[in-house]
Design a protein around this motif. Structure first.
Motif, PDB file in Angstrom:
ATOM      1  N   ASP A  64       0.831  -1.206   0.000  1.00  0.00           N
ATOM      2  CA  ASP A  64       0.000   0.000   0.000  1.00  0.00           C
ATOM      3  C   ASP A  64       0.865   1.255   0.000  1.00  0.00           C
ATOM      4  O   ASP A  64       0.379   2.348  -0.262  1.00  0.00           O
ATOM      5  CB  ASP A  64      -0.902   0.018   1.246  1.00  0.00           C
ATOM      6  CG  ASP A  64      -1.998  -1.027   1.147  1.00  0.00           C
ATOM      7  OD1 ASP A  64      -2.250  -1.492   0.013  1.00  0.00           O
ATOM      8  OD2 ASP A  64      -2.574  -1.386   2.189  1.00  0.00           O
ATOM      9  N   ARG A  65       2.130   1.067   0.303  1.00  0.00           N
ATOM     10  CA  ARG A  65       3.015   2.241   0.370  1.00  0.00           C
ATOM     11  C   ARG A  65       3.423   2.685  -1.040  1.00  0.00           C
ATOM     12  O   ARG A  65       3.483   1.861  -1.951  1.00  0.00           O
ATOM     13  CB  ARG A  65       4.276   1.907   1.157  1.00  0.00           C
ATOM     14  CG  ARG A  65       3.964   1.543   2.591  1.00  0.00           C
ATOM     15  CD  ARG A  65       5.201   1.542   3.464  1.00  0.00           C
ATOM     16  NE  ARG A  65       4.821   1.121   4.793  1.00  0.00           N
ATOM     17  CZ  ARG A  65       5.120  -0.068   5.320  1.00  0.00           C
ATOM     18  NH1 ARG A  65       5.861  -0.926   4.647  1.00  0.00           N
ATOM     19  NH2 ARG A  65       4.708  -0.379   6.519  1.00  0.00           N
ATOM     20  N   PRO A  66       3.754   3.992  -1.225  1.00  0.00           N
ATOM     21  CA  PRO A  66       4.216   4.436  -2.542  1.00  0.00           C
ATOM     22  C   PRO A  66       5.574   3.832  -2.881  1.00  0.00           C
ATOM     23  O   PRO A  66       6.289   3.358  -1.992  1.00  0.00           O
ATOM     24  CB  PRO A  66       4.316   5.958  -2.383  1.00  0.00           C
ATOM     25  CG  PRO A  66       4.371   6.206  -0.921  1.00  0.00           C
ATOM     26  CD  PRO A  66       3.705   5.066  -0.238  1.00  0.00           C
ATOM     27  N   LYS A  67       5.924   3.855  -4.171  1.00  0.00           N
ATOM     28  CA  LYS A  67       7.231   3.332  -4.587  1.00  0.00           C
ATOM     29  C   LYS A  67       8.333   4.193  -3.978  1.00  0.00           C
ATOM     30  O   LYS A  67       8.233   5.427  -3.986  1.00  0.00           O
ATOM     31  CB  LYS A  67       7.345   3.419  -6.120  1.00  0.00           C
ATOM     32  CG  LYS A  67       7.016   2.123  -6.824  1.00  0.00           C
ATOM     33  CD  LYS A  67       7.114   2.293  -8.313  1.00  0.00           C
ATOM     34  CE  LYS A  67       8.503   2.037  -8.830  1.00  0.00           C
ATOM     35  NZ  LYS A  67       8.572   2.105 -10.295  1.00  0.00           N
ATOM     36  N   LEU A  68       9.383   3.539  -3.515  1.00  0.00           N
ATOM     37  CA  LEU A  68      10.467   4.256  -2.835  1.00  0.00           C
ATOM     38  C   LEU A  68      11.027   5.398  -3.688  1.00  0.00           C
ATOM     39  O   LEU A  68      11.234   6.505  -3.204  1.00  0.00           O
ATOM     40  CB  LEU A  68      11.568   3.241  -2.479  1.00  0.00           C
ATOM     41  CG  LEU A  68      12.771   3.747  -1.712  1.00  0.00           C
ATOM     42  CD1 LEU A  68      12.378   4.438  -0.423  1.00  0.00           C
ATOM     43  CD2 LEU A  68      13.725   2.587  -1.410  1.00  0.00           C
ATOM     44  N   THR A  69      11.251   5.137  -4.976  1.00  0.00           N
ATOM     45  CA  THR A  69      11.881   6.151  -5.826  1.00  0.00           C
ATOM     46  C   THR A  69      10.936   7.278  -6.209  1.00  0.00           C
ATOM     47  O   THR A  69      11.373   8.301  -6.723  1.00  0.00           O
ATOM     48  CB  THR A  69      12.416   5.509  -7.115  1.00  0.00           C
ATOM     49  OG1 THR A  69      11.376   4.688  -7.656  1.00  0.00           O
ATOM     50  CG2 THR A  69      13.659   4.691  -6.858  1.00  0.00           C
TER      51      THR A  69
ATOM     52  N   ALA B 149       5.793   2.585  10.957  1.00  0.00           N
ATOM     53  CA  ALA B 149       4.612   3.284  11.508  1.00  0.00           C
ATOM     54  C   ALA B 149       4.661   4.770  11.160  1.00  0.00           C
ATOM     55  O   ALA B 149       3.645   5.369  10.793  1.00  0.00           O
ATOM     56  CB  ALA B 149       4.549   3.086  13.019  1.00  0.00           C
ATOM     57  N   LEU B 150       5.861   5.380  11.235  1.00  0.00           N
ATOM     58  CA  LEU B 150       5.960   6.812  10.890  1.00  0.00           C
ATOM     59  C   LEU B 150       5.738   6.994   9.385  1.00  0.00           C
ATOM     60  O   LEU B 150       5.051   7.930   8.958  1.00  0.00           O
ATOM     61  CB  LEU B 150       7.328   7.373  11.315  1.00  0.00           C
ATOM     62  CG  LEU B 150       7.520   8.867  11.036  1.00  0.00           C
ATOM     63  CD1 LEU B 150       6.450   9.717  11.723  1.00  0.00           C
ATOM     64  CD2 LEU B 150       8.906   9.340  11.477  1.00  0.00           C
ATOM     65  N   ALA B 151       6.317   6.094   8.572  1.00  0.00           N
ATOM     66  CA  ALA B 151       6.114   6.186   7.116  1.00  0.00           C
ATOM     67  C   ALA B 151       4.622   6.102   6.801  1.00  0.00           C
ATOM     68  O   ALA B 151       4.105   6.882   5.991  1.00  0.00           O
ATOM     69  CB  ALA B 151       6.878   5.076   6.399  1.00  0.00           C
TER      70      ALA B 151
ATOM     71  N   LEU C 178       2.663   9.208   7.543  1.00  0.00           N
ATOM     72  CA  LEU C 178       2.940  10.298   6.595  1.00  0.00           C
ATOM     73  C   LEU C 178       2.612   9.899   5.154  1.00  0.00           C
ATOM     74  O   LEU C 178       2.867  10.674   4.220  1.00  0.00           O
ATOM     75  CB  LEU C 178       4.427  10.680   6.677  1.00  0.00           C
ATOM     76  CG  LEU C 178       4.866  11.369   7.970  1.00  0.00           C
ATOM     77  CD1 LEU C 178       6.386  11.348   8.104  1.00  0.00           C
ATOM     78  CD2 LEU C 178       4.368  12.805   7.985  1.00  0.00           C
ATOM     79  N   GLY C 179       2.107   8.701   4.942  1.00  0.00           N
ATOM     80  CA  GLY C 179       1.829   8.233   3.572  1.00  0.00           C
ATOM     81  C   GLY C 179       3.114   8.067   2.775  1.00  0.00           C
ATOM     82  O   GLY C 179       3.140   8.287   1.564  1.00  0.00           O
ATOM     83  N   GLY C 180       4.187   7.693   3.437  1.00  0.00           N
ATOM     84  CA  GLY C 180       5.491   7.621   2.773  1.00  0.00           C
ATOM     85  C   GLY C 180       5.978   6.204   2.523  1.00  0.00           C
ATOM     86  O   GLY C 180       5.300   5.224   2.834  1.00  0.00           O
ATOM     87  N   ALA C 181       7.187   6.125   1.954  1.00  0.00           N
ATOM     88  CA  ALA C 181       7.823   4.840   1.675  1.00  0.00           C
ATOM     89  C   ALA C 181       8.902   4.581   2.725  1.00  0.00           C
ATOM     90  O   ALA C 181       9.355   5.504   3.401  1.00  0.00           O
ATOM     91  CB  ALA C 181       8.456   4.876   0.286  1.00  0.00           C
ATOM     92  N   VAL C 182       9.287   3.307   2.841  1.00  0.00           N
ATOM     93  CA  VAL C 182      10.314   2.929   3.811  1.00  0.00           C
ATOM     94  C   VAL C 182      11.620   2.632   3.084  1.00  0.00           C
ATOM     95  O   VAL C 182      11.644   1.890   2.106  1.00  0.00           O
ATOM     96  CB  VAL C 182       9.859   1.679   4.612  1.00  0.00           C
ATOM     97  CG1 VAL C 182      10.983   1.158   5.498  1.00  0.00           C
ATOM     98  CG2 VAL C 182       8.636   2.012   5.449  1.00  0.00           C
ATOM     99  N   GLY C 183      12.715   3.229   3.569  1.00  0.00           N
ATOM    100  CA  GLY C 183      14.039   2.969   3.004  1.00  0.00           C
ATOM    101  C   GLY C 183      14.978   2.490   4.096  1.00  0.00           C
ATOM    102  O   GLY C 183      14.595   2.395   5.271  1.00  0.00           O
ATOM    103  N   ALA C 184      16.224   2.190   3.705  1.00  0.00           N
ATOM    104  CA  ALA C 184      17.171   1.648   4.690  1.00  0.00           C
ATOM    105  C   ALA C 184      18.598   1.925   4.262  1.00  0.00           C
ATOM    106  O   ALA C 184      18.872   2.208   3.088  1.00  0.00           O
ATOM    107  CB  ALA C 184      16.963   0.143   4.824  1.00  0.00           C
ATOM    108  N   SER C 185      19.500   1.831   5.215  1.00  0.00           N
ATOM    109  CA  SER C 185      20.930   1.887   4.891  1.00  0.00           C
ATOM    110  C   SER C 185      21.383   0.474   4.538  1.00  0.00           C
ATOM    111  O   SER C 185      20.675  -0.510   4.782  1.00  0.00           O
ATOM    112  CB  SER C 185      21.728   2.384   6.090  1.00  0.00           C
ATOM    113  OG  SER C 185      21.754   1.359   7.080  1.00  0.00           O
ATOM    114  N   ARG C 186      22.597   0.389   4.006  1.00  0.00           N
ATOM    115  CA  ARG C 186      23.114  -0.926   3.629  1.00  0.00           C
ATOM    116  C   ARG C 186      23.351  -1.807   4.859  1.00  0.00           C
ATOM    117  O   ARG C 186      23.183  -3.020   4.790  1.00  0.00           O
ATOM    118  CB  ARG C 186      24.409  -0.752   2.828  1.00  0.00           C
ATOM    119  CG  ARG C 186      24.999  -2.058   2.415  1.00  0.00           C
ATOM    120  CD  ARG C 186      25.894  -1.865   1.219  1.00  0.00           C
ATOM    121  NE  ARG C 186      27.032  -2.750   1.294  1.00  0.00           N
ATOM    122  CZ  ARG C 186      28.033  -2.724   0.430  1.00  0.00           C
ATOM    123  NH1 ARG C 186      28.048  -1.832  -0.544  1.00  0.00           N
ATOM    124  NH2 ARG C 186      29.017  -3.550   0.536  1.00  0.00           N
ATOM    125  N   ALA C 187      23.721  -1.172   5.976  1.00  0.00           N
ATOM    126  CA  ALA C 187      23.932  -1.967   7.193  1.00  0.00           C
ATOM    127  C   ALA C 187      22.656  -2.728   7.546  1.00  0.00           C
ATOM    128  O   ALA C 187      22.703  -3.891   7.946  1.00  0.00           O
ATOM    129  CB  ALA C 187      24.348  -1.044   8.341  1.00  0.00           C
TER     130      ALA C 187
END
Ligand SMILES: Cc1cc2nc3c(=O)[nH]c(=O)nc-3n(C[C@H](O)[C@H](O)[C@H](O)COP(=O)(O)OP(=O)(O)OC[C@H]3O[C@@H](n4cnc5c(N)ncnc54)[C@H](O)[C@@H]3O)c2cc1C
Length: 314
Positions: free
Chosen positions: A189-194, A215-217, A220-229
């Motif tokens: 349901d989340r938007p595409k990260l890019t 939960a915060l994403a 805000l209707g946002g996408a979830v991203g991450a670092s490489r770690a």
């Protein structure tokens, strides 16, 4: 006024946000033509009219030779429309198709663009957003790939009627790639990260638990991203990795939580319009590029932020 062509491999009932941004940009250059390498639903045609598109060229899909068909469709559309500038999405597939046709028609290509002026000067970010460069093609048709979230999606004040034509595409005799099977990915349901306007990203600091980031994403209707770690640790899928060896994002708002801000991380997010960093280490490098910084524990800050946003939305 230059003639602009927008090329899509497919178009659903409602064009995506990134597609609407391409249409907005093309309309600001000249009366745009759109070419699509597959059938277009009626509802999408109406949407195109709202963005000032007066001509739609449709090349019905050829499922068994997707890449060759897209190449042939774009080449035919460039000739049919006599466009001076062709705008496409910034994803890997569209970049490849545009670059190959630019070579075939002896044109030029600029990737990662953030704007094109009416006199076809292209603005793009360089060196992970450290510099902004302006480029002008020295000849031939100009192909441009546009980064999502670079321009405001704005329909025209007055919708126009769209004339639809079938595009004659030469069938590839021996397709270089044959699709053997396709499997639809489980839709989120989340938007595409890019393409998201808001990205909330977590790093090693989340310590294996992405629930507060998610939960915060979602608040805000946002996408979830991450670092490489975080992706290397297997806490979240590799698709979510942002940075030099992951995806590049440029949202209106980027929230970084528990990420130190290594140069390879920054390379994928530092062109975000507003950066908020949450880190318990006041000396973390991420604060050097943050517009707002919160020195604190993300396990406390993220839930409080999500709760306050939900309270204000209620
Ligand atoms: C060739 C190459 C390519 C790379 N490509 C990428 C890439 O594409 N993307 C990428 O991300 N990295 C990439 N890296 C890795 C990069 O160098 C870093 O190692 C990585 O970004 C570190 O991830 P991190 O910030 O999550 O972890 P760390 O550097 O370990 O930072 C964790 C941070 O979390 C903070 N923290 C811990 N607990 C909390 C808490 N409870 N609350 C708040 N803050 C907390 C810490 O203070 C620290 O600043 C690449 C490296 C190389 C060599």
């Amino acid at each position: 006024m230059p003639s602009a062509l927008v090329f899509f491999t497919e178009l659903s009932d409602a064009p995506s946000k990134a597609q609407r941004e391409l249409l907005t940009l093309a309309a600001s250059i000249g009366e745009p033509t759109v070419a699509v390498a597959s059938e277009v639903p009626e509802a999408a045609v109406t949407q195109l009219g709202a963005y000032g598109v007066n001509k739609l060229l449709v090349a019905p899909a050829n499922e068994s030779s997707f890449l060759d068909h897209s190449l042939s469709a774009l080449e035919a559309a460039v000739k049919e429309s006599a466009a001076q500038v062709v705008v496409v999405a910034n994803d890997n597939f569209s970049r490849e198709v545009a670059a190959r046709i630019a070579v075939r028609v002896d044109g030029s290509i600029v990737t990662d663009a953030i704007d094109i002026s009416a006199d076809l000067v292209v603005t793009k970010d360089e060196l992970a957003g450290s510099y902004s460069a302006q480029a002008q093609a020295s000849g031939g048709v100009l192909f441009v790939t546009l980064k999502p979230n670079s321009i405001e999606d704005t329909p025209q004040a007055q919708a126009v009627s769209v004339s639809v034509e079938e595009l004659a595409v030469s069938a590839a005799t021996a397709p270089s790639v044959r699709i053997m099977a396709t499997e639809e990915k489980v839709a989120s349901d989340r938007p595409k990260l890019t393409e998201a306007r808001v990205v909330v990203a977590g790093g090693r600091g989340v310590n294996g638990d992405f629930s507060a980031v998610e939960a915060l994403a979602d608040a805000l209707g946002g996408a979830v991203g991450a670092s490489r770690a975080a992706t290397d640790a297997g806490w979240i899928s590799h698709d979510a990795q942002i940075g030099q060896t992951g995806v590049t994002v440029s949202p209106q708002l980027f929230i970084s939580a528990g990420i130190s801000g290594a140069i390879q991380q920054k390379a994928g997010m530092q062109t975000s319009k507003c950066i908020i960093a949450i880190n318990k280490d006041v000396d973390a490098p991420v604060f050097e590029i943050a517009d707002f910084g919160i020195v604190g524990d993300l396990d406390k800050v993220l839930p409080q932020a999500a709760e306050e946003i939900r309270r204000r939305q209620a």
